[in-house]
Design a protein around this motif. Sequence first.
Motif, PDB file in Angstrom:
ATOM      1  N   MET A 552      -0.355  -8.554   1.415  1.00 35.54           N
ATOM      2  CA  MET A 552      -1.651  -9.195   1.672  1.00 35.54           C
ATOM      3  C   MET A 552      -2.526  -9.252   0.423  1.00 35.54           C
ATOM      4  O   MET A 552      -3.223 -10.243   0.178  1.00 35.54           O
ATOM      5  CB  MET A 552      -2.410  -8.433   2.762  1.00 35.54           C
ATOM      6  N   ILE A 553      -2.526  -8.180  -0.364  1.00 41.34           N
ATOM      7  CA  ILE A 553      -3.475  -8.117  -1.486  1.00 41.34           C
ATOM      8  C   ILE A 553      -2.969  -8.849  -2.721  1.00 41.34           C
ATOM      9  O   ILE A 553      -3.720  -9.011  -3.700  1.00 41.34           O
ATOM     10  CB  ILE A 553      -3.802  -6.658  -1.849  1.00 41.34           C
ATOM     11  N   GLY A 554      -1.725  -9.278  -2.708  1.00 38.53           N
ATOM     12  CA  GLY A 554      -1.220 -10.083  -3.808  1.00 38.53           C
ATOM     13  C   GLY A 554      -1.124  -9.334  -5.120  1.00 38.53           C
ATOM     14  O   GLY A 554      -0.545  -8.253  -5.193  1.00 38.53           O
ATOM     15  N   LYS A 555      -1.750  -9.894  -6.157  1.00 37.71           N
ATOM     16  CA  LYS A 555      -1.610  -9.357  -7.512  1.00 37.71           C
ATOM     17  C   LYS A 555      -2.726  -8.390  -7.911  1.00 37.71           C
ATOM     18  O   LYS A 555      -2.863  -8.034  -9.088  1.00 37.71           O
ATOM     19  CB  LYS A 555      -1.568 -10.512  -8.520  1.00 37.71           C
ATOM     20  N   LYS A 556      -3.508  -7.944  -6.943  1.00 38.70           N
ATOM     21  CA  LYS A 556      -4.556  -6.974  -7.263  1.00 38.70           C
ATOM     22  C   LYS A 556      -3.947  -5.641  -7.653  1.00 38.70           C
ATOM     23  O   LYS A 556      -2.839  -5.285  -7.237  1.00 38.70           O
ATOM     24  CB  LYS A 556      -5.484  -6.782  -6.065  1.00 38.70           C
ATOM     25  N   SER A 557      -4.703  -4.885  -8.439  1.00 42.88           N
ATOM     26  CA  SER A 557      -4.304  -3.499  -8.721  1.00 42.88           C
ATOM     27  C   SER A 557      -4.459  -2.692  -7.440  1.00 42.88           C
ATOM     28  O   SER A 557      -5.354  -2.962  -6.634  1.00 42.88           O
ATOM     29  CB  SER A 557      -5.176  -2.894  -9.820  1.00 42.88           C
ATOM     30  N   ALA A 558      -3.583  -1.711  -7.261  1.00 41.42           N
ATOM     31  CA  ALA A 558      -3.647  -0.921  -6.027  1.00 41.42           C
ATOM     32  C   ALA A 558      -3.178   0.502  -6.283  1.00 41.42           C
ATOM     33  O   ALA A 558      -2.298   0.737  -7.112  1.00 41.42           O
ATOM     34  CB  ALA A 558      -2.815  -1.567  -4.927  1.00 41.42           C
ATOM     35  N   VAL A 559      -3.798   1.424  -5.558  1.00 36.32           N
ATOM     36  CA  VAL A 559      -3.387   2.826  -5.587  1.00 36.32           C
ATOM     37  C   VAL A 559      -3.109   3.229  -4.135  1.00 36.32           C
ATOM     38  O   VAL A 559      -3.978   3.116  -3.277  1.00 36.32           O
ATOM     39  CB  VAL A 559      -4.483   3.733  -6.180  1.00 36.32           C
ATOM     40  N   TYR A 560      -1.872   3.665  -3.897  1.00 36.82           N
ATOM     41  CA  TYR A 560      -1.469   4.090  -2.556  1.00 36.82           C
ATOM     42  C   TYR A 560      -1.224   5.586  -2.576  1.00 36.82           C
ATOM     43  O   TYR A 560      -0.418   6.078  -3.369  1.00 36.82           O
ATOM     44  CB  TYR A 560      -0.189   3.363  -2.128  1.00 36.82           C
ATOM     45  N   ILE A 561      -1.912   6.297  -1.676  1.00 36.49           N
ATOM     46  CA  ILE A 561      -1.781   7.754  -1.633  1.00 36.49           C
ATOM     47  C   ILE A 561      -1.020   8.139  -0.371  1.00 36.49           C
ATOM     48  O   ILE A 561      -1.317   7.642   0.722  1.00 36.49           O
ATOM     49  CB  ILE A 561      -3.164   8.434  -1.639  1.00 36.49           C
ATOM     50  N   SER A 562      -0.077   9.024  -0.516  1.00 41.79           N
ATOM     51  CA  SER A 562       0.673   9.494   0.636  1.00 41.79           C
ATOM     52  C   SER A 562       1.366  10.802   0.294  1.00 41.79           C
ATOM     53  O   SER A 562       1.661  11.082  -0.873  1.00 41.79           O
ATOM     54  CB  SER A 562       1.721   8.455   1.072  1.00 41.79           C
ATOM     55  N   HIS A 563       1.602  11.618   1.328  1.00 42.51           N
ATOM     56  CA  HIS A 563       2.430  12.804   1.116  1.00 42.51           C
ATOM     57  C   HIS A 563       3.872  12.520   1.522  1.00 42.51           C
ATOM     58  O   HIS A 563       4.741  13.381   1.417  1.00 42.51           O
ATOM     59  CB  HIS A 563       1.886  13.996   1.913  1.00 42.51           C
ATOM     60  N   ARG A 564       4.117  11.246   1.976  1.00 43.59           N
ATOM     61  CA  ARG A 564       5.475  10.817   2.301  1.00 43.59           C
ATOM     62  C   ARG A 564       5.996   9.960   1.156  1.00 43.59           C
ATOM     63  O   ARG A 564       5.521   8.853   0.937  1.00 43.59           O
ATOM     64  CB  ARG A 564       5.475  10.026   3.604  1.00 43.59           C
ATOM     65  N   LEU A 565       6.951  10.439   0.454  1.00 41.70           N
ATOM     66  CA  LEU A 565       7.353   9.834  -0.815  1.00 41.70           C
ATOM     67  C   LEU A 565       7.932   8.438  -0.646  1.00 41.70           C
ATOM     68  O   LEU A 565       7.682   7.547  -1.461  1.00 41.70           O
ATOM     69  CB  LEU A 565       8.354  10.742  -1.541  1.00 41.70           C
ATOM     70  N   ALA A 566       8.736   8.224   0.399  1.00 39.71           N
ATOM     71  CA  ALA A 566       9.403   6.936   0.537  1.00 39.71           C
ATOM     72  C   ALA A 566       8.474   5.819   0.976  1.00 39.71           C
ATOM     73  O   ALA A 566       8.815   4.648   0.845  1.00 39.71           O
ATOM     74  CB  ALA A 566      10.568   7.056   1.521  1.00 39.71           C
ATOM     75  N   SER A 567       7.294   6.154   1.494  1.00 36.26           N
ATOM     76  CA  SER A 567       6.360   5.118   1.943  1.00 36.26           C
ATOM     77  C   SER A 567       5.922   4.226   0.797  1.00 36.26           C
ATOM     78  O   SER A 567       5.565   3.067   1.003  1.00 36.26           O
ATOM     79  CB  SER A 567       5.121   5.761   2.579  1.00 36.26           C
ATOM     80  N   THR A 568       5.923   4.744  -0.406  1.00 39.26           N
ATOM     81  CA  THR A 568       5.361   4.013  -1.548  1.00 39.26           C
ATOM     82  C   THR A 568       6.396   3.722  -2.632  1.00 39.26           C
ATOM     83  O   THR A 568       6.048   3.465  -3.776  1.00 39.26           O
ATOM     84  CB  THR A 568       4.209   4.833  -2.153  1.00 39.26           C
TER      85      THR A 568
END
Length: 620
Positions: A552-568
Amino acid sequence: MTFKESKDNPLHRDFGLWSNTRFVLNRMRKYCPIVFLLAFTDLFCASVQSYLGGFLSKFIMDTITIDLPLAEKQHRLIIIIIIGALVALAFSFARIIAGSMVWPRYIYIRTGVIHERVAKAMRMNYALLEKPEALDLHQRAQNSTDGNNNGFEGMMHLMQDLGKNLFTTIVTFTAVLVLDFRLILALTVMGVLSFLYYRVILKKDKKEVWDRLAPVWRKSSYMARVTQQPEYAKDIRLFSMVPFLLKKQRAVFETREERIDYHQDLWNRNMLFGQAMNVICRFLTYAVLYFAVIREINPMSIGSFTLYLALANAFSGALIYLLQRFGDFNRASMEVDDLRSFLEMNSESTEDLLPLPETDSLELQFHDVSYRYPEAEKDALSHLNLTLHPGEKLAVVGLNGAGKTTMIKLLLRLYDPTEGLITLNGTDIRKYPREDYYRLFSPVFQNVELFALPLAENVSMLPMQETDREKAATCLREAGLADKLDELPKGLDTELLKIASEEGVDLSGGEKQKLALARALYKGAPVVVLDEPTAALDALAEKQLYERFDRMIGKKSAVYISHRLASTRFCDRIAMFMDGRLEEYGTHDELMAKGGEYAHLFDVQAQYYREHPEGEEDAE
């Protein structure tokens, strides 16, 4: 400006009486300048009324005792009474009109100051919200603006009272001085003694009662919220917490009652002392008049006797009241100290700040950044060096307590580093206005809060007239709330929560998370941050949602936080944190090939990402 630091709260400042007086006068001029004319009219009329009866009585008594024919006496008395009544009526009418107009304008001015306080509370440095000293100071500032007889509005009323009694004291001083200068001295001494004792009571009351009650009010508000809000209701019932919470609340009430009893005891003592001084003043007044008339030391007519008695009583009453109101003025000023301390707490200078760069190509970099929470024994984040390149998708992973959320709060500038610095395109982010910097981010947090506002405003976070309704609807549908939007009878105009509207609608946990995603899409900031908003979902659902949102966000910069490693694992770079340190950094394939802690934890968690029981497809 000079001020002293208070001993009871390191964030509190003592600005001084005259500085606070200027502060209040400036706010009066800012919000309602005509109030000065109205207040002066009211105090002038009130002052004249306090001794007008004495002059009227003198003229009446002199007319009665003068050697004139009865018919002429009656004629003079009628004229005096008519003129006196008209004058008294005119002053009373003027005072009623002015007084009725002053009071609501004082409230209007106080409302303006309340807006300043609320704005400060919403803009204050986020880190201060975790300090009890800041919360106590906010409570004290709220107390300073919530009443009409104390704090800020109290100073306005007291200025008017001081003006009235000062004017009365000056006018009656001359008349009483002519009678006997020793009476002036005696009445002044009595007034000063009354004031000094009153001042002692005021200081004790402020320090021992109201300052110590600030945390009690805060706890009381918390207990009221916990015992009445729906989000706590399930735990209270299922864990049988009613007796426990009632005991806690009773303890808070007992502390409050003990302080209030002490408050009442202080003012009972002051009342007794004040009454004693008043009796002495009256005795001295009558004694002087006795010697002046009976002993013929200073012969006077009955009318003059009546006038001097009225003026002497008016002088002693005005003087004592003037000094006591000055004591009240000091107390109100100390409460305004609370307000101003909060308004100026951690105020950041806007001088030498830079405009944000006008580009979507933003590079954010941590330079040896450390952060330690107040009174903590070790850093929550230690010596972090990390770069978010323009358009990059960065995954921040690690177990709970690894430092992920602290890193995000530093990135968003909710916290400022204890050591090191964070730069935006090479410039320290502290060089930019904080609110301008906030506009760079579209955050989605783990705890999603709804506002008692229409659905459209909950998406745009703007007033309805500034909301693009079509864009809000599109964002809701893209975030997965299309069915919910269609079933709502008022659509985007549906009120959320039942706080402001009985027809308000609440959302489920999953719907709240999707609404938060819609907010981020609507804001459209160049950097998107997702701080574990899907923690309540299972591992596979989280992975799918992250990947869908990334599209959805396309080419924007993004930071994804998770304690589940495979999610990101779809991200360009992965930063793995452990014990407040950046343990590993690289692409998913690089970290797997390295065979370190990331690879180990990924293998452990991989079983949760298999889409089929047979294991036909898993995260690898």
